[in-house]
Scaffold this active site. Sequence first.
Site, mmCIF file in Angstrom:
data_model
loop_
_atom_site.group_PDB
_atom_site.id
_atom_site.type_symbol
_atom_site.label_atom_id
_atom_site.label_comp_id
_atom_site.label_asym_id
_atom_site.label_seq_id
_atom_site.Cartn_x
_atom_site.Cartn_y
_atom_site.Cartn_z
ATOM 1 N N ASN A 176 0.837 -1.201 0.000
ATOM 2 C CA ASN A 176 0.000 0.000 0.000
ATOM 3 C C ASN A 176 0.874 1.255 0.000
ATOM 4 O O ASN A 176 1.782 1.362 0.828
ATOM 5 C CB ASN A 176 -0.878 0.013 1.268
ATOM 6 C CG ASN A 176 -1.683 1.292 1.394
ATOM 7 O OD1 ASN A 176 -2.627 1.516 0.631
ATOM 8 N ND2 ASN A 176 -1.320 2.146 2.343
ATOM 9 N N GLU A 177 0.601 2.155 -0.903
ATOM 10 C CA GLU A 177 1.240 3.491 -0.932
ATOM 11 C C GLU A 177 2.726 3.427 -0.582
ATOM 12 O O GLU A 177 3.196 4.153 0.308
ATOM 13 C CB GLU A 177 0.490 4.461 -0.006
ATOM 14 C CG GLU A 177 -0.913 4.735 -0.477
ATOM 15 C CD GLU A 177 -1.639 5.867 0.253
ATOM 16 O OE1 GLU A 177 -1.144 6.356 1.276
ATOM 17 O OE2 GLU A 177 -2.720 6.255 -0.222
ATOM 18 N N TYR A 248 -7.718 11.782 -2.710
ATOM 19 C CA TYR A 248 -8.725 12.393 -1.829
ATOM 20 C C TYR A 248 -8.764 13.888 -2.136
ATOM 21 O O TYR A 248 -7.737 14.488 -2.460
ATOM 22 C CB TYR A 248 -8.337 12.203 -0.363
ATOM 23 C CG TYR A 248 -8.284 10.755 0.090
ATOM 24 C CD1 TYR A 248 -9.448 10.103 0.487
ATOM 25 C CD2 TYR A 248 -7.085 10.058 0.108
ATOM 26 C CE1 TYR A 248 -9.401 8.774 0.913
ATOM 27 C CE2 TYR A 248 -7.035 8.726 0.518
ATOM 28 C CZ TYR A 248 -8.195 8.094 0.918
ATOM 29 O OH TYR A 248 -8.145 6.781 1.328
ATOM 30 N N GLU A 296 -8.503 3.697 -3.585
ATOM 31 C CA GLU A 296 -8.821 4.642 -2.489
ATOM 32 C C GLU A 296 -9.261 5.945 -3.136
ATOM 33 O O GLU A 296 -8.475 6.565 -3.878
ATOM 34 C CB GLU A 296 -7.620 4.890 -1.578
ATOM 35 C CG GLU A 296 -7.352 3.771 -0.603
ATOM 36 C CD GLU A 296 -6.295 4.140 0.432
ATOM 37 O OE1 GLU A 296 -6.268 5.302 0.877
ATOM 38 O OE2 GLU A 296 -5.505 3.240 0.771
#
Length: 506
Positions: A176-177, A248, A296
């Site tokens: 992840n990331e 986001y 995400e």
Amino acid sequence: MAESIQHARIVVDKAFRIAEVDKRIYGSFIEHLGRAVYGGIYEKEHPTADSRGFRSDVKLLIQELGVPIIRYPGGNFVSGYNWEDGVGPVEQRPRKLELAWRTTEPNWVGTNEFAAWAKEIGSEVMMAVNLGTRGVDEARNLIEYCNHPGGSQWSDLRRQHGFEQPHRIKTWCLGNEMDGSWQIGQKTPAEYGRLAYETAKAMRLVDPDIELVSCGSSGSSMPTFPEWEAITLDYTYEVADFVSLHQYYGNRDNDTPNYLARSMDMDHFIRTVIATCDYIKAKKRSKKTMYLSFDEWNVWYHSNDADSRIDPWGIAPPQLEDIYNFEDALLVGSMLITFLKHADRVKMACLAQLVNVIAPIMTEEGGRVWRQTIYYPYLHASRFGRGVSLNPIIESPVYDAKDYTDVPYLDSAVVYDEESETLTLFAVNRHLEDSLALTCDVRGFEGYGVTEHIVLQSDDLKAVNSADQERVKPHSGGDASLQDGYVQALIPKASWNVVRLAKTKA
Ligand code: AHR
């Protein structure tokens, strides 16, 4: 300023086919973070808790949303997670310092409980492996534990833990990331590329039927984007099926016209990742097409200040509890429209996250469950946005915002379900003062009639919902009608709309 009406036109035809929508674009995400797991999906003492401790009231809302796939267990959490801590007798599981979010992880819920819960509510699991503190060995053991039928060390351990049948988890994220400085075990692109390649190889040897997601950038504003994608995909192109995207948005400066145009940034991000994937494809003379997993995405900014005041090392503190307002729901609607426009390449997406943590569903401890404003566009898209995504030809008045020029007031996507012979038009009016009189040419859909025009609107862009009051909720009182092959509909100022047509005459 007095409200006036502007005009917009759309042409839709069956021939304007983008691709079949992969239902997994309506996926979501549960991380061991804040009250997502403990106090969210799981609360042993809750009056609606089932025999395993999972809240039935929460399950019902997730089922209402129809979430086809749920990413688990992180997020940043996964980069410090030892999956072995979360299996076996609960009373023997360790309490661990959880470094990503600086909490204490009690491990009351782990791989088996989550997989069983997801199965019960009809969702697939998208499982992430830890490529932060760990690597090939733990990933190959985990997949053996989850997917191998039996007769080996890890598969027999699963059976001993009460899960005779394998979980058969198909989709796996390779970390992840890993580009982020906040990530435990951050990697350079070359370090990540090598590790992801070798991990993928080993995982596929255990189970050749899995799908793998190579880790892309943590967002389009990362200084290493898109070089990260170019370097890492050079390693993982032939072993991975997807590359991940995360993004986001927030309206920190309270500039709503600019905020509502953020989906154009998302569109640009998707196009850049596609271009980078196709460059690697060309470089490798590969026949394979890389797909995108936007695993995400959401609005995230309301809770930032509150989070900085939370003391470390609590169990399930109220972290990332954004309370969404009406304008957030409009942007979420436009983000969903953006996925539909890229249905040929974006095959998975996860609204981050699902319960309590930047989530459409909120819970009270021991009490009620309630729907945030963003619940509704997500619900409508998941429920009605299945079929073939058609490319609508849109003529709309435009505006200039701080970061974007020529932003169309009308944002729209169209989905045609050949089987049920229904056509659904999703539309956001970004105009804060004027309604749009929409004319939609659907002459190719003979015998169709309007069955419903759902509208989500509010006079207050900052209106929020709570357990006591649902100030933002949709109604079916839109005025769409169809005559002589043209839909006429008033798309109110600042609104999310779903116009549904079905074949009524042979
Ligand atoms: O969804 C919240 C966090 O955002 C995730 O843990 C991480 O992957 C991202 O930075």
